[in-house]
Design a protein around this motif. Sequence first.
Motif, PDB file in Angstrom:
ATOM      1  N   SER A 203       0.802  -1.216   0.000  1.00 47.32           N
ATOM      2  CA  SER A 203       0.000   0.000   0.000  1.00 47.32           C
ATOM      3  C   SER A 203       0.839   1.271   0.000  1.00 47.32           C
ATOM      4  CB  SER A 203      -0.909  -0.005   1.231  1.00 47.32           C
ATOM      5  OG  SER A 203      -1.731   1.133   1.274  1.00 47.32           O
ATOM      6  N   VAL A 204       0.273   2.313  -0.601  1.00 48.23           N
ATOM      7  CA  VAL A 204       0.846   3.655  -0.583  1.00 48.23           C
ATOM      8  C   VAL A 204      -0.269   4.643  -0.253  1.00 48.23           C
ATOM      9  CG1 VAL A 204       1.912   5.491  -1.950  1.00 48.23           C
ATOM     10  CG2 VAL A 204       2.699   3.129  -2.217  1.00 48.23           C
ATOM     11  N   LEU A 205       0.017   5.535   0.699  1.00 47.21           N
ATOM     12  CA  LEU A 205      -0.884   6.638   1.032  1.00 47.21           C
ATOM     13  C   LEU A 205      -0.291   7.927   0.488  1.00 47.21           C
ATOM     14  CD1 LEU A 205      -2.966   8.384   2.662  1.00 47.21           C
ATOM     15  CD2 LEU A 205      -1.410   8.190   4.607  1.00 47.21           C
TER      16      LEU A 205
ATOM     17  N   GLU B  90      -0.107   7.703 -10.727  1.00 45.25           N
ATOM     18  CA  GLU B  90       0.174   6.937  -9.519  1.00 45.25           C
ATOM     19  C   GLU B  90      -0.408   5.523  -9.629  1.00 45.25           C
ATOM     20  OE1 GLU B  90       1.787   6.759  -5.510  1.00 45.25           O
ATOM     21  OE2 GLU B  90       2.204   7.804  -7.373  1.00 45.25           O
ATOM     22  N   ILE B  91      -1.624   5.426 -10.122  1.00 47.71           N
ATOM     23  CA  ILE B  91      -2.261   4.115 -10.266  1.00 47.71           C
ATOM     24  C   ILE B  91      -1.494   3.254 -11.262  1.00 47.71           C
ATOM     25  CG2 ILE B  91      -4.328   2.977 -11.179  1.00 47.71           C
ATOM     26  CD1 ILE B  91      -5.896   5.414  -9.918  1.00 47.71           C
ATOM     27  N   ARG B  92      -1.146   3.811 -12.403  1.00 42.70           N
ATOM     28  CA  ARG B  92      -0.378   3.049 -13.396  1.00 42.70           C
ATOM     29  C   ARG B  92       0.950   2.571 -12.806  1.00 42.70           C
ATOM     30  NH1 ARG B  92      -2.019   3.877 -18.876  1.00 42.70           N
ATOM     31  NH2 ARG B  92      -3.430   5.633 -19.195  1.00 42.70           N
ATOM     32  N   GLU B  93       1.623   3.473 -12.098  1.00 42.66           N
ATOM     33  CA  GLU B  93       2.947   3.135 -11.584  1.00 42.66           C
ATOM     34  C   GLU B  93       2.882   2.089 -10.475  1.00 42.66           C
ATOM     35  OE1 GLU B  93       7.242   3.743 -11.529  1.00 42.66           O
ATOM     36  OE2 GLU B  93       5.593   3.753 -12.965  1.00 42.66           O
TER      37      GLU B  93
ATOM     38  N   LEU C  68       4.502  -1.793 -10.612  1.00 42.23           N
ATOM     39  CA  LEU C  68       5.417  -2.304  -9.585  1.00 42.23           C
ATOM     40  C   LEU C  68       4.757  -3.374  -8.717  1.00 42.23           C
ATOM     41  CD1 LEU C  68       6.906   1.135  -8.484  1.00 42.23           C
ATOM     42  CD2 LEU C  68       8.041  -0.602  -9.896  1.00 42.23           C
ATOM     43  N   LYS C  69       3.548  -3.785  -9.072  1.00 44.69           N
ATOM     44  CA  LYS C  69       2.782  -4.795  -8.331  1.00 44.69           C
ATOM     45  C   LYS C  69       2.421  -4.346  -6.926  1.00 44.69           C
ATOM     46  CE  LYS C  69       4.738  -8.711 -10.942  1.00 44.69           C
ATOM     47  NZ  LYS C  69       5.985  -8.165 -11.484  1.00 44.69           N
ATOM     48  N   LEU C  70       2.365  -3.036  -6.708  1.00 43.54           N
ATOM     49  CA  LEU C  70       1.768  -2.489  -5.496  1.00 43.54           C
ATOM     50  C   LEU C  70       0.269  -2.373  -5.755  1.00 43.54           C
ATOM     51  CD1 LEU C  70       4.440   0.269  -4.848  1.00 43.54           C
ATOM     52  CD2 LEU C  70       4.124  -1.810  -3.496  1.00 43.54           C
ATOM     53  N   ASN C  71      -0.542  -2.811  -4.809  1.00 46.79           N
ATOM     54  CA  ASN C  71      -1.954  -3.013  -5.132  1.00 46.79           C
ATOM     55  C   ASN C  71      -2.933  -2.151  -4.357  1.00 46.79           C
ATOM     56  OD1 ASN C  71      -1.691  -4.265  -2.660  1.00 46.79           O
ATOM     57  ND2 ASN C  71      -2.634  -6.207  -3.277  1.00 46.79           N
ATOM     58  N   GLU C  72      -2.428  -1.081  -3.725  1.00 46.34           N
ATOM     59  CA  GLU C  72      -3.353  -0.255  -2.956  1.00 46.34           C
ATOM     60  C   GLU C  72      -2.879   1.195  -2.948  1.00 46.34           C
ATOM     61  OE1 GLU C  72      -5.259  -1.917   0.692  1.00 46.34           O
ATOM     62  OE2 GLU C  72      -4.175  -0.274   1.669  1.00 46.34           O
ATOM     63  N   LEU C  73      -3.811   2.110  -3.216  1.00 42.05           N
ATOM     64  CA  LEU C  73      -3.574   3.546  -3.126  1.00 42.05           C
ATOM     65  C   LEU C  73      -4.627   4.123  -2.195  1.00 42.05           C
ATOM     66  CD1 LEU C  73      -2.298   6.256  -3.943  1.00 42.05           C
ATOM     67  CD2 LEU C  73      -3.812   6.272  -5.937  1.00 42.05           C
ATOM     68  N   MET C  74      -4.153   4.744  -1.123  1.00 46.50           N
ATOM     69  CA  MET C  74      -5.074   5.333  -0.153  1.00 46.50           C
ATOM     70  C   MET C  74      -5.000   6.848  -0.257  1.00 46.50           C
ATOM     71  SD  MET C  74      -5.083   4.908   3.967  1.00 46.50           S
ATOM     72  CE  MET C  74      -5.500   6.338   4.962  1.00 46.50           C
ATOM     73  N   LEU C  75      -6.157   7.497  -0.168  1.00 42.00           N
ATOM     74  CA  LEU C  75      -6.228   8.953  -0.233  1.00 42.00           C
ATOM     75  C   LEU C  75      -7.412   9.441   0.598  1.00 42.00           C
ATOM     76  CD1 LEU C  75      -8.730   8.957  -2.345  1.00 42.00           C
ATOM     77  CD2 LEU C  75      -6.966   9.027  -4.077  1.00 42.00           C
ATOM     78  N   TYR C  76      -7.412  10.751   0.840  1.00 39.14           N
ATOM     79  CA  TYR C  76      -8.527  11.362   1.546  1.00 39.14           C
ATOM     80  C   TYR C  76      -9.613  11.672   0.530  1.00 39.14           C
ATOM     81  CZ  TYR C  76      -5.524  11.663   5.603  1.00 39.14           C
ATOM     82  OH  TYR C  76      -4.711  11.334   6.665  1.00 39.14           O
TER      83      TYR C  76
ATOM     84  N   PHE D 197     -10.917   3.283 -12.856  1.00 37.42           N
ATOM     85  CA  PHE D 197      -9.589   3.318 -13.482  1.00 37.42           C
ATOM     86  C   PHE D 197      -8.608   2.503 -12.653  1.00 37.42           C
ATOM     87  CE2 PHE D 197      -5.416   5.125 -14.312  1.00 37.42           C
ATOM     88  CZ  PHE D 197      -5.414   5.268 -15.700  1.00 37.42           C
ATOM     89  N   ALA D 198      -8.649   2.682 -11.329  1.00 36.96           N
ATOM     90  CA  ALA D 198      -7.755   1.926 -10.455  1.00 36.96           C
ATOM     91  C   ALA D 198      -8.048   0.430 -10.530  1.00 36.96           C
ATOM     92  CB  ALA D 198      -7.886   2.425  -9.023  1.00 36.96           C
ATOM     93  N   ALA D 199      -9.316   0.078 -10.518  1.00 40.97           N
ATOM     94  CA  ALA D 199      -9.686  -1.338 -10.559  1.00 40.97           C
ATOM     95  C   ALA D 199      -9.208  -2.000 -11.840  1.00 40.97           C
ATOM     96  CB  ALA D 199     -11.207  -1.479 -10.419  1.00 40.97           C
ATOM     97  N   ALA D 200      -9.199  -1.245 -12.947  1.00 38.18           N
ATOM     98  CA  ALA D 200      -8.729  -1.803 -14.213  1.00 38.18           C
ATOM     99  C   ALA D 200      -7.258  -2.180 -14.144  1.00 38.18           C
ATOM    100  CB  ALA D 200      -8.960  -0.799 -15.346  1.00 38.18           C
ATOM    101  N   TYR D 201      -6.524  -1.565 -13.227  1.00 40.99           N
ATOM    102  CA  TYR D 201      -5.102  -1.889 -13.054  1.00 40.99           C
ATOM    103  C   TYR D 201      -4.864  -2.700 -11.782  1.00 40.99           C
ATOM    104  CZ  TYR D 201      -3.874   1.087 -16.953  1.00 40.99           C
ATOM    105  OH  TYR D 201      -3.758   1.615 -18.222  1.00 40.99           O
ATOM    106  N   HIS D 202      -5.921  -3.253 -11.222  1.00 38.14           N
ATOM    107  CA  HIS D 202      -5.856  -4.103 -10.037  1.00 38.14           C
ATOM    108  C   HIS D 202      -5.248  -3.383  -8.844  1.00 38.14           C
ATOM    109  CE1 HIS D 202      -7.243  -7.972 -11.757  1.00 38.14           C
ATOM    110  NE2 HIS D 202      -6.935  -7.337 -12.881  1.00 38.14           N
ATOM    111  N   VAL D 203      -5.567  -2.105  -8.726  1.00 31.25           N
ATOM    112  CA  VAL D 203      -5.172  -1.304  -7.573  1.00 31.25           C
ATOM    113  C   VAL D 203      -6.445  -0.940  -6.813  1.00 31.25           C
ATOM    114  CG1 VAL D 203      -4.182   0.889  -6.806  1.00 31.25           C
ATOM    115  CG2 VAL D 203      -3.099  -0.389  -8.673  1.00 31.25           C
ATOM    116  N   ASN D 204      -6.476  -1.245  -5.538  1.00 29.48           N
ATOM    117  CA  ASN D 204      -7.603  -0.847  -4.701  1.00 29.48           C
ATOM    118  C   ASN D 204      -7.461   0.621  -4.346  1.00 29.48           C
ATOM    119  OD1 ASN D 204      -9.005  -3.318  -4.486  1.00 29.48           O
ATOM    120  ND2 ASN D 204      -7.583  -4.044  -2.910  1.00 29.48           N
TER     121      ASN D 204
END
Length: 835
Positions: A151-153, A169-172, A176-184, A201-208
């Motif tokens: 995860s990355v916040l 950020e989501i593409r990157e 890198l096989k990081l699967n989570e982006l957290m934001l406010y 868009f995030a789900a299409a790249y398998h990022v929560n």
Amino acid sequence: MVTTTERDSAPSAPPATLPAIQQWTPGSGPGFGWQPSGRILVDPSFAPALTADAQTFADDVGMVLNAPAPAVVTGALVAAAAGDIHISLAATDPQLGAEGYELTFGPILQIAAGSVAGAFWATRTIIQMIRQSLTLPAGTVRDWPLYPVRSVLVDNGSRPFPIGFWHNEIRELSYLKLNELMLYVSGLNLTDAQIQQLGAFAAAYHVNLVGQVNMPGHMDTAHEGIPPEYELTDSTGAPILGALDLTNPEAVAWAQQLAAHYLDLMSAPVWHTGGDEYAFYNKKMNDPADMPKLLQYAQSQYGPNGTIEDVYRAFMNETDAIVRQQGKSLRMWNDDLFATATVPLNSDITIEYWLGGSMSPAQHAANGNLLINANAGYLYFDENAPGAANTTGQIIWQDFDPAVFEGNQTLPGGATDPHLIGVKLSSWDATQESVGALERDLAPLQEALAQRAWGSPKQYPTWAQMASTVTAVGKAPGFFDTPAAGDPGAGSLPSSQAEVYDDALGTFTVQPDGSLLHTYYIYDPPGSYKTEAVAPAGSAAGRPAAFGSGNQQHVFARGTDGHLLQWVTGTAFGGWGRVDWTAEAAAQGGPSLDLAGDPVGFVFGTTQHVFGRGSDGRIHHWWYTDADNTTRADDWGGPITGNPAAVAFGDVQNVFARGVDGLLHHWWWQGSEPIYEHHEIWFGPLPASDASPIALDYAETEIHVFARDIEGHLQHWWFDDVAGQTNVEDWTAATGYSIAGDPSAFVYGDQQHTFFRDATTNQLDHVWSTHGLGLGHEDWSTEAPGGVVPLAGDPWSCNVFNAEQHAFGPDSAGHVHHWFWRQSDGSVHQDTWQQ
């Protein structure tokens, strides 16, 4: 079987990836070779689940290889041919887990996974490999992550971010096989529909895309703002900024409804409720003297031994119930969880452990809670902190241990304890730098985190040794550097036949005899128009391009031998020196590239760049570097028709041209990955077969492209980094002005202006767009006193001091006619520059 750390000594191994693969086993026989005719075959048994990801894979392959995307078809393995990639979910190896995969390199590249996520991560590995080598040795890769949460916040609470940043950020992260982006989520300043689109868009790249409305503390970070009457008060009766009054049922209901609104918009299976630093940084629940109101409420609810902690935990449990009703799981920070409480925390809440508190990670695990290691000592980046106090890629790579929590605490099972489910990097933004600068600061941190979170053997022990691999892997397909303050392309203008240099306006033309003329007007002191010969007869052909660079004025043109020629001077007029850039670049050992069309270019920091179509139909590129006084050349791809357009945008060099497929193509190079050029197609109307586009940078937030389409309409494409999308509109349909030839354009204040020859009247049409006000249009040929002068060719134009607009073009007598508008009198005028 060969582990990652042994791959360098293996006789044949695929290129390194980031994160590194878990296992490589060399094979025998032929390996895999990428072929332009290769297809992506999706196993028919799994086509509904895999086809969308297969198309994303195909599009990304096209971008990184600067080639058409491979076709995606449904087909069994027996239908595959050499050069094809086959995707299936038939893997049964239990070690691969929920996100693992297996690759078999042979004439056919086979992806086998047990889940859709695993198959998608396999495509990221393949892209990283084939962008480094189009041939891959025979063998087998087995790969899986150590932790399910990677995860990355990015703290966006204090300023707006362009959606283009979030797309990057989501593409990157996905790359890198990081699967989570957290934001406010409440601070995104987006509509509900835009939030849902970003989540898709995030789900299409398998990022929560994990949203957070921080509560019960820090509620002032919500875009809606906490009502003053809902804020908790301290011992003096003063409000505690952003702290929710948990004794007030109306305040609690307001907060829960706010969270529920955003919770309903997010598709990710996780919700973060924050929970840190309640009630404030220096007013903590373990000091009840600060908050007697909460203490009295706790004792009224839980008896004389009730504590503020009980009130806090009950609120968190209620929030957990709301989240579970939505089918999601709840996360919270750990720092306000204390051992002295009668209310137990729900065991299904995941604890993100960032700060050593009164409860250890082992105590949380004993309660049944899962943990994510967000160790503030190693995984916190703060823009406002001095350099030595911030984490770095080197620290994360070499010093961070996923098994060690803040305060040097561990779990009984160490790095593989079943309660430890992931790691998290947090970036805290204090608006100290531009969003683009933050994007670049995050890059090495995320690259290092990816390796530690995936948990495979590190390729190299030190971060410095990883530099070559990081460069070779590059950025994610479609990543487009967000502009930052001080970028080399900031404020640079595309080349034009007309330019302002040293308080003078000049225009350059190649005459029928091949001479190159410069006509100019000096503003201070004002005088009359003057014309000088830059080059004699027989020197040049086509249309020249000019720009100023530092204390020099440059003009470029195609020589009669097809070479790119430059003339340069240090004054507003006279003293021109000639340089053959084709010959200069070849003398450096580079390719000897010719020019078959007209040049375009721009200044990029201390370098000068020129692009043009070669006789092979491809985009040829030359650049000169001040630092070593050297000209070089390379090939950007193609084939194209017409002339390209070139524009700098922050840290990105952009080229647009009509491809031989009739579509508008976009190539770009960016400072974040200097060894690659990217390529994509801007869909929409088809440019005419002989059309040459023009491109503009608007305020480092938008790129605008104009071209004539096959219907004779002036079409306008633009990329909006703030909105994160590319749009197109028909300016002919909006104004009724049809275009002959190619347009000219420039930025003037908050407007984009275009000039072109009218297809019906041959008069000078002018169409402009003002942000927020739509289009304006007028015919300058009839607006200007002195009679109508038809154009006999394409016009060119120039913005002078943001106070005058000038347009030039050949008339039927072979003269350069001139129209100009002055802000001082608001009128259009005309005269002739070259008799």
